[in-house]
Design a protein around this motif. Structure first.
Motif, PDB file in Angstrom:
ATOM      1  N   VAL A  32     -12.412   7.363  13.563  1.00 46.35           N
ATOM      2  CA  VAL A  32     -11.948   6.017  13.501  1.00 46.35           C
ATOM      3  C   VAL A  32     -12.010   4.525  12.599  1.00 46.35           C
ATOM      4  O   VAL A  32     -10.570   3.443  12.006  1.00 46.35           O
ATOM      5  N   THR A  33     -12.542   4.507  11.863  1.00 41.43           N
ATOM      6  CA  THR A  33     -13.358   4.120  10.272  1.00 41.43           C
ATOM      7  C   THR A  33     -12.243   4.354   9.298  1.00 41.43           C
ATOM      8  O   THR A  33     -12.155   3.152   8.577  1.00 41.43           O
ATOM      9  N   ASP A  34     -11.555   5.884   9.288  1.00 40.86           N
ATOM     10  CA  ASP A  34     -10.967   5.629   7.962  1.00 40.86           C
ATOM     11  C   ASP A  34      -9.636   5.787   7.902  1.00 40.86           C
ATOM     12  O   ASP A  34      -8.734   6.124   9.112  1.00 40.86           O
ATOM     13  N   PRO A  35      -9.280   4.815   7.379  1.00 41.37           N
ATOM     14  CA  PRO A  35      -7.775   4.134   7.291  1.00 41.37           C
ATOM     15  C   PRO A  35      -6.329   5.813   7.527  1.00 41.37           C
ATOM     16  O   PRO A  35      -5.416   5.377   7.664  1.00 41.37           O
ATOM     17  N   ALA A  36      -7.180   6.471   6.578  1.00 42.26           N
ATOM     18  CA  ALA A  36      -5.994   7.399   7.094  1.00 42.26           C
ATOM     19  C   ALA A  36      -5.290   7.991   8.282  1.00 42.26           C
ATOM     20  O   ALA A  36      -4.807   8.432   8.159  1.00 42.26           O
TER      21      ALA A  36
ATOM     22  N   GLN B 203      -7.700  13.045  17.308  1.00 43.20           N
ATOM     23  CA  GLN B 203      -6.766  13.977  16.918  1.00 43.20           C
ATOM     24  C   GLN B 203      -8.101  15.054  16.529  1.00 43.20           C
ATOM     25  O   GLN B 203      -8.891  16.443  16.667  1.00 43.20           O
ATOM     26  N   VAL B 204      -8.776  13.594  15.353  1.00 41.53           N
ATOM     27  CA  VAL B 204      -9.619  14.453  14.525  1.00 41.53           C
ATOM     28  C   VAL B 204     -11.327  15.231  16.120  1.00 41.53           C
ATOM     29  O   VAL B 204     -11.896  15.655  15.484  1.00 41.53           O
ATOM     30  N   ALA B 205     -11.757  14.024  16.074  1.00 40.69           N
ATOM     31  CA  ALA B 205     -12.176  14.199  17.599  1.00 40.69           C
ATOM     32  C   ALA B 205     -12.298  15.520  18.421  1.00 40.69           C
ATOM     33  O   ALA B 205     -13.324  15.935  18.876  1.00 40.69           O
ATOM     34  N   GLY B 206     -10.410  15.725  18.531  1.00 42.40           N
ATOM     35  CA  GLY B 206     -10.343  16.786  20.094  1.00 42.40           C
ATOM     36  C   GLY B 206     -11.046  17.709  19.103  1.00 42.40           C
ATOM     37  O   GLY B 206     -11.701  18.904  19.850  1.00 42.40           O
ATOM     38  N   VAL B 207     -11.054  17.944  17.657  1.00 44.05           N
ATOM     39  CA  VAL B 207     -11.405  19.146  16.992  1.00 44.05           C
ATOM     40  C   VAL B 207     -12.809  19.459  17.393  1.00 44.05           C
ATOM     41  O   VAL B 207     -13.559  20.302  17.338  1.00 44.05           O
ATOM     42  N   THR B 208     -13.433  18.787  17.010  1.00 43.92           N
ATOM     43  CA  THR B 208     -14.734  18.453  17.389  1.00 43.92           C
ATOM     44  C   THR B 208     -15.323  18.736  19.291  1.00 43.92           C
ATOM     45  O   THR B 208     -15.779  19.989  18.820  1.00 43.92           O
ATOM     46  N   ALA B 209     -14.178  18.640  19.560  1.00 38.99           N
ATOM     47  CA  ALA B 209     -14.136  18.850  21.353  1.00 38.99           C
ATOM     48  C   ALA B 209     -14.477  20.193  21.457  1.00 38.99           C
ATOM     49  O   ALA B 209     -14.715  20.881  22.302  1.00 38.99           O
ATOM     50  N   LEU B 210     -13.277  20.887  20.833  1.00 36.55           N
ATOM     51  CA  LEU B 210     -13.097  21.742  20.702  1.00 36.55           C
ATOM     52  C   LEU B 210     -14.360  23.549  20.404  1.00 36.55           C
ATOM     53  O   LEU B 210     -13.940  24.522  20.788  1.00 36.55           O
TER      54      LEU B 210
END
Ligand SMILES: Cc1ncc(COP(=O)(O)O)c(C=O)c1O
Length: 392
Positions: free
Chosen positions: A64-68, A282-289
């Motif tokens: 969440v802290t990554d502006p991208a 979505q990035v956290a979703g990758v970790t979840a999977l």
């Protein structure tokens, strides 16, 4: 004078034609009971009560802290998310999915399920729905103008639709199936899906499978995906969710997968409605999977213990309910002496301060049943059993 009286705002016909919301009275009574300060045990809402797994929260704190990640997301989701979903699917079901054409991330599976009819159903198209069913199907098919034909789910048939009856239905465009099932908690095996796919292919019926509860199963019996059937991808699309597997209901992330043309239809509808899932999620979703299977196993064990507590406790007061094999719902015939599901729910609330969901709210075939959730700690379930035992 209200704005409404000045402008005479009228709801659209499609909104006015939606079936009545059958939980109105129960909801009102629940709010009233809470306002009176009564200690209500709510076995009505199917929402995990334990928090999102900590490693997923940590992944979000970083992303969440990554502006991208702060700009509009890609409609089709991060390529990494799609390849990770493909890897998860292959590991779990042994099915290969093309991440570019056969997978589409969603803002929760409900969002995709609700938008799909706009991409594949024309006004007056016949759509087969199993009854009882998750209410969002009915509303979204109605919004697209589809005409629903119900196929009842009967206890004697394991709450699976009668495929002989399905074979007799003419000119249906699509059929919705949902296993593990809400509200009955029933599961379907691969043999059932094989027969279903064969009939659907012969008759040209699109199959829409909702597997939101794929990872919440008991006694080690893993529910299969319809896409495991050879050739199912010719006619089927399946919906998956992060919500129940990782306690992420509030995050809004899921996916559709399967037939590329069906996936493309949904993508086209969505491109006109939304701009994708917040990329940090979505990035956290990758970790979840990538979650270790043991952690999901712990969740399953927790639900299974609660299931056994509730089923055994109610059996002890003479209410025999078959234990569910999956999902987190106990679908129970009305106890002796109770004649309607609405009356049962309202008496449980008034006399025991316990909220349950009347079966009729899921369709006509749901009458005669109530649904209780096990998304509640064991001490509260025990308290619910104690209260119900006094009135049963
Ligand atoms: C059968 C079924 N499908 C789909 C959903 C939606 O899940 P989500 O939109 O959180 O992925 C639910 C939620 O309760 C459900 O019960």
């Amino acid at each position: 004078m209200t704005v409404e009286t000045v402008f005479n705002i009228e709801f659209s016909d499609r909104l006015k034609e939606l079936p009545p919301y059958l939980f109105v009275e129960i909801d009102k009574a629940k709010r009233q009971a809470r306002a009176e300060g009564r200690d209500i045990i709510d076995l009505g809402v199917g929402d995990p009560d334990t928090p999102t797994l900590p490693h997923i929260i940590q992944a979000l704190q970083k992303s969440v802290t990554d502006p991208a990640n702060h700009r509009y997301a890609f409609d089709a989701g991060l390529p990494l998310l799609r390849t990770e979903i493909a890897a998860w699917f292959k590991k779990r079901f042994g099915v290969e999915l093309n991440p570019d054409t056969e997978i589409y991330p969603l803002i929760g599976s409900k969002e995709g399920l609700a938008h799909l009819p706009l991409g594949i159903i024309n006004p007056k198209d016949k759509v087969i729905l199993t009854d009882p069913a998750y209410p969002a199907y009915r509303a979204s098919i109605a919004f697209a103008g589809g005409k629903i034909q119900n196929l009842p789910l009967k206890e004697g048939n394991g709450f699976l639709p009668d495929l002989k009856k399905l074979a007799e239905i003419k000119d249906a465009k699509a059929m919705w199936v949902n296993y593990p099932n809400n509200p009955t908690s029933a599961t379907a095996n691969l043999e059932f899906y094989k027969e279903l796919v064969a009939i659907a292919k012969e008759k040209g019926i699109i199959l829409v499978s909702d597997m939101a509860y794929s990872e919440i199963y008991f006694d080690g019996e893993k529910p299969p995906s319809i896409l495991e059937v050879e050739g199912a991808k010719d006619i089927a699309i399946e919906f998956h969710s992060f919500s129940k597997t990782y306690n992420m209901t509030g995050w809004r992330i899921g996916w559709a997968c399967g037939n590329p043309k069906l996936v493309a239809a949904l993508a086209k509808v969505k491109s006109n409605f939304d701009s994708g899932i917040f990329q940090a999620i979505q990035v956290a979703g990758v970790t979840a999977l990538r979650t270790k299977e043991e952690e999901i196993e712990d969740l399953r064990r927790m639900y299974q213990e609660r299931r056994d507590l509730l089923i055994n406790g109610l059996r002890g007061v003479g209410w025999k309910i078959p234990p569910p094999k999956a999902a987190f719902y106990v679908w129970a015939r009305l106890p002796k002496g109770y004649t309607s599901s609405i009356e049962t729910a309202s008496r449980f609330l008034q006399e025991a301060n316990v909220v349950v969901t009347p079966g009729i709210g899921f369709g006509e075939a749901g009458e005669g049943f109530i649904r209780m959730t096990i998304t509640m700690p064991k001490d509260r379930l025990s308290e619910a059993i104690a209260r119900l035992s006094k009135i049963l």
